[in-house]
Design a protein around this motif. Structure first.
Motif, mmCIF file in Angstrom:
data_model
loop_
_atom_site.group_PDB
_atom_site.id
_atom_site.type_symbol
_atom_site.label_atom_id
_atom_site.label_comp_id
_atom_site.label_asym_id
_atom_site.label_seq_id
_atom_site.Cartn_x
_atom_site.Cartn_y
_atom_site.Cartn_z
ATOM 1 N N CYS A 103 13.606 16.451 -20.985
ATOM 2 C CA CYS A 103 12.482 17.167 -21.813
ATOM 3 C C CYS A 103 13.700 17.799 -22.672
ATOM 4 C CB CYS A 103 11.566 17.813 -20.840
ATOM 5 S SG CYS A 103 10.314 17.236 -20.024
ATOM 6 N N PRO A 104 12.779 18.093 -23.699
ATOM 7 C CA PRO A 104 11.349 18.139 -23.949
ATOM 8 C C PRO A 104 11.122 17.094 -25.150
ATOM 9 C CG PRO A 104 12.460 19.796 -25.662
ATOM 10 C CD PRO A 104 13.453 19.058 -24.629
ATOM 11 N N SER A 105 10.023 16.891 -25.555
ATOM 12 C CA SER A 105 9.522 16.276 -26.560
ATOM 13 C C SER A 105 9.541 14.633 -26.496
ATOM 14 C CB SER A 105 10.224 16.408 -27.923
ATOM 15 O OG SER A 105 9.815 16.160 -29.166
ATOM 16 N N ASP A 106 9.218 14.078 -25.214
ATOM 17 C CA ASP A 106 9.213 12.910 -25.047
ATOM 18 C C ASP A 106 7.782 12.374 -24.555
ATOM 19 O OD1 ASP A 106 10.770 10.832 -25.729
ATOM 20 O OD2 ASP A 106 12.276 11.001 -24.074
ATOM 21 N N GLY A 107 6.940 12.852 -25.373
ATOM 22 C CA GLY A 107 5.401 12.439 -25.030
ATOM 23 C C GLY A 107 5.203 11.101 -25.708
ATOM 24 N N PRO A 108 3.982 10.434 -25.080
ATOM 25 C CA PRO A 108 3.194 9.262 -25.622
ATOM 26 C C PRO A 108 3.121 9.242 -27.275
ATOM 27 C CG PRO A 108 1.803 10.242 -24.481
ATOM 28 C CD PRO A 108 2.936 11.413 -24.622
ATOM 29 N N VAL A 109 3.004 8.007 -27.790
ATOM 30 C CA VAL A 109 2.495 7.715 -29.211
ATOM 31 C C VAL A 109 1.684 6.586 -29.054
ATOM 32 C CG1 VAL A 109 3.190 7.139 -31.477
ATOM 33 C CG2 VAL A 109 4.709 8.492 -30.243
ATOM 34 N N ALA A 110 0.392 6.882 -29.526
ATOM 35 C CA ALA A 110 -0.773 6.097 -29.449
ATOM 36 C C ALA A 110 -1.217 5.611 -30.738
ATOM 37 C CB ALA A 110 -2.016 6.711 -28.843
ATOM 38 N N THR A 111 -1.441 3.927 -30.678
ATOM 39 C CA THR A 111 -2.066 3.613 -31.943
ATOM 40 C C THR A 111 -3.447 2.957 -31.480
ATOM 41 O OG1 THR A 111 -1.212 0.984 -31.643
ATOM 42 C CG2 THR A 111 0.375 2.804 -32.631
ATOM 43 N N ALA A 112 -4.170 2.361 -32.185
ATOM 44 C CA ALA A 112 -5.296 1.578 -31.822
ATOM 45 C C ALA A 112 -5.044 0.560 -30.504
ATOM 46 C CB ALA A 112 -6.361 1.170 -32.884
ATOM 47 N N THR A 113 -4.037 0.171 -30.575
ATOM 48 C CA THR A 113 -4.009 -1.066 -29.709
ATOM 49 C C THR A 113 -2.998 -0.786 -28.396
ATOM 50 O OG1 THR A 113 -2.438 -2.391 -31.123
ATOM 51 C CG2 THR A 113 -4.628 -2.669 -31.021
ATOM 52 N N THR A 114 -2.065 0.017 -28.745
ATOM 53 C CA THR A 114 -0.800 0.436 -27.995
ATOM 54 C C THR A 114 -0.483 1.623 -27.601
ATOM 55 O OG1 THR A 114 0.832 0.563 -29.607
ATOM 56 C CG2 THR A 114 0.290 -1.586 -28.859
ATOM 57 N N VAL A 115 0.267 1.959 -26.709
ATOM 58 C CA VAL A 115 0.851 3.473 -26.160
ATOM 59 C C VAL A 115 2.405 3.114 -25.959
ATOM 60 C CG1 VAL A 115 0.972 5.055 -24.556
ATOM 61 C CG2 VAL A 115 -1.358 4.335 -25.298
ATOM 62 N N VAL A 116 3.205 3.904 -26.568
ATOM 63 C CA VAL A 116 4.452 3.807 -26.702
ATOM 64 C C VAL A 116 5.089 5.010 -26.210
ATOM 65 C CG1 VAL A 116 6.670 3.197 -27.693
ATOM 66 C CG2 VAL A 116 4.564 2.146 -28.684
ATOM 67 N N VAL A 117 6.144 4.899 -25.312
ATOM 68 C CA VAL A 117 6.554 6.179 -24.643
ATOM 69 C C VAL A 117 7.826 5.687 -23.719
ATOM 70 C CG1 VAL A 117 5.472 5.607 -22.006
ATOM 71 C CG2 VAL A 117 5.752 7.920 -23.065
ATOM 72 N N SER A 118 8.610 6.755 -23.766
ATOM 73 C CA SER A 118 9.822 6.701 -23.031
ATOM 74 C C SER A 118 9.959 7.138 -21.582
ATOM 75 C CB SER A 118 11.105 7.618 -23.815
ATOM 76 O OG SER A 118 12.108 7.561 -23.007
ATOM 77 N N ASP A 119 10.550 6.582 -20.661
ATOM 78 C CA ASP A 119 10.334 6.842 -19.143
ATOM 79 C C ASP A 119 11.665 6.602 -18.687
ATOM 80 O OD1 ASP A 119 8.212 7.530 -17.363
ATOM 81 O OD2 ASP A 119 9.516 5.989 -16.269
ATOM 82 N N GLY A 120 11.875 7.499 -17.704
ATOM 83 C CA GLY A 120 13.140 7.423 -16.927
ATOM 84 C C GLY A 120 13.222 7.165 -15.691
ATOM 85 N N ARG A 121 12.103 6.223 -15.216
ATOM 86 C CA ARG A 121 12.061 6.071 -13.730
ATOM 87 C C ARG A 121 13.112 4.989 -13.241
ATOM 88 N NH1 ARG A 121 6.959 1.398 -14.064
ATOM 89 N NH2 ARG A 121 7.471 0.890 -16.408
ATOM 90 N N THR A 122 13.831 4.266 -14.084
ATOM 91 C CA THR A 122 14.752 3.373 -13.687
ATOM 92 C C THR A 122 16.296 3.999 -13.293
ATOM 93 O OG1 THR A 122 15.452 2.620 -15.768
ATOM 94 C CG2 THR A 122 13.554 1.512 -14.674
#
Length: 333
Positions: free
Chosen positions: A212-231
């Motif tokens: 963190c910080p500032s890695d929130g999701p970004v939505a459009t009408a058809t998608t959500v784009v997001v960074s994630d560290g689960r791997t």
């Protein structure tokens, strides 16, 4: 080289855009026709300019930072200009129609700042504003000054900026919820921007920012784009009705951070970070990712905007930058 850090020159199809924000911080852009509107900070003073017009001082005491999550925004809609910014005690919306400004507090009186916020247009002019405030474990999601979601004992992730988008059926608001170690993304929907319904989780299964910080999701009408560290390495994912897919990195060893998109999801940007270097990466349509700017210092991207056939991408280094990307048709088109 700018300030000993910027290494933009020589990257194909990309160049620095000069503007009144030079030497400032946290520039944000909006486009109406051929005119580009901009807001930016100089210390805690917020400035606004339209096209080649003279800059106007909008407010002082404006907050920014937290990895770029707290920053002013501008929206142009049906002839009106809305500027959104956080102070220590309130989230403020200023509306310009004609030559004057009107001001409105859009955070609940019992929710403390500073605030993470997002803005979307209202039919006919103006804007609806969503925000998160109150601090960790007491965080509240609100729209137009009214609480619409509280995250229970763990609150809502206060490191991740929410995303608010107007689509054909109304509005959707996407943010990271907090539930123990989980940081899955949740969606609220509304037909009118006033009454909101919890549509449940967009992501499932212990998603984590990984930093963190500032890695929130970004939505459009058809998608959500997001960074994630689960791997174990932060990767940018695109989620739609068909499921989720990991986007290809330019450097497979880099951490992929802070994605942003155009409103129609036709272009996606993110930051790829390796020790000592951050790179601003663009994926234009179905094309391969390409580097458009690099720095040895901080890199906190803003939202890209389409200016004719170009895309202008604001980002914060030691000072504010705007990188111009010439959008290209895919090979064979």
């Amino acid at each position: 080289m700018l300030d000993g850090l910027l290494l933009v020159a020589g990257i194909a199809l990309a160049e620095e855009v000069e503007g009144p924000w030079k030497g400032g911080a946290y520039v944000d852009l909006a486009v109406a026709g051929a005119e580009v509107h901009a807001v930016w900070l100089k210390k805690d003073a917020l400035w606004y300019a339209a096209g080649k017009g003279a800059p106007e001082l909008v407010a002082t005491g404006v907050m920014s930072g937290d990895g770029g999550g707290i920053r002013p925004e501008v929206l142009v809609n049906a002839g009106s200009v809305t500027v959104l910014y956080s102070t220590a005690g309130a989230l403020i919306k200023r509306l310009k129609a004609g030559n004057g400004w009107t001001e409105q507090t859009v955070s609940p009186p019992d929710v403390a700042g500073p605030f993470l916020a997002a803005i979307a247009p209202v039919a006919g002019g103006g804007a609806v504003v969503a925000g998160i405030g109150g601090g960790h474990h007491r965080s509240t999601v609100f729209v137009a000054g009214k609480t619409v979601y509280e995250g229970g004992d763990d609150g809502v992730c206060m490191c991740c900026k929410p995303s608010l988008v107007a689509d054909g059926s109304g509005y959707q608001l996407v943010f990271r919820d907090a539930d123990g170690r989980r940081r899955d993304n949740r969606r609220l929907v509304s037909e009118d921007g006033l009454t909101w319904t919890d549509a449940g989780e967009v992501t499932h299964g212990g998603w984590s920012p990984g930093g963190c910080p500032s890695d929130g999701p970004v939505a459009t009408a058809t998608t959500v784009v997001v960074s994630d560290g689960r791997t174990g390495r932060r990767i940018v994912y695109e989620i739609d009705r068909a499921g989720e897919k990991a986007l290809s990195a330019l450097d497979p060893k880099a951490e992929m951070l802070q994605p942003r998109t155009l409103p129609d999801a036709s272009l996606t940007t993110w930051v790829e970070a390796v020790p000592g270097k951050s790179t601003l990466v663009v994926r234009d349509g179905p094309g391969r990712p390409q580097a458009v700017a690099t720095t040895a210092g901080r890199m906190e991207p803003g939202d890209p905007v389409a200016v004719g056939s170009e895309v202008w991408i604001p980002w914060q280094g030691d000072v504010a930058h705007v990188t111009r990307w010439e959008s290209q048709a895919p090979p064979g088109m």
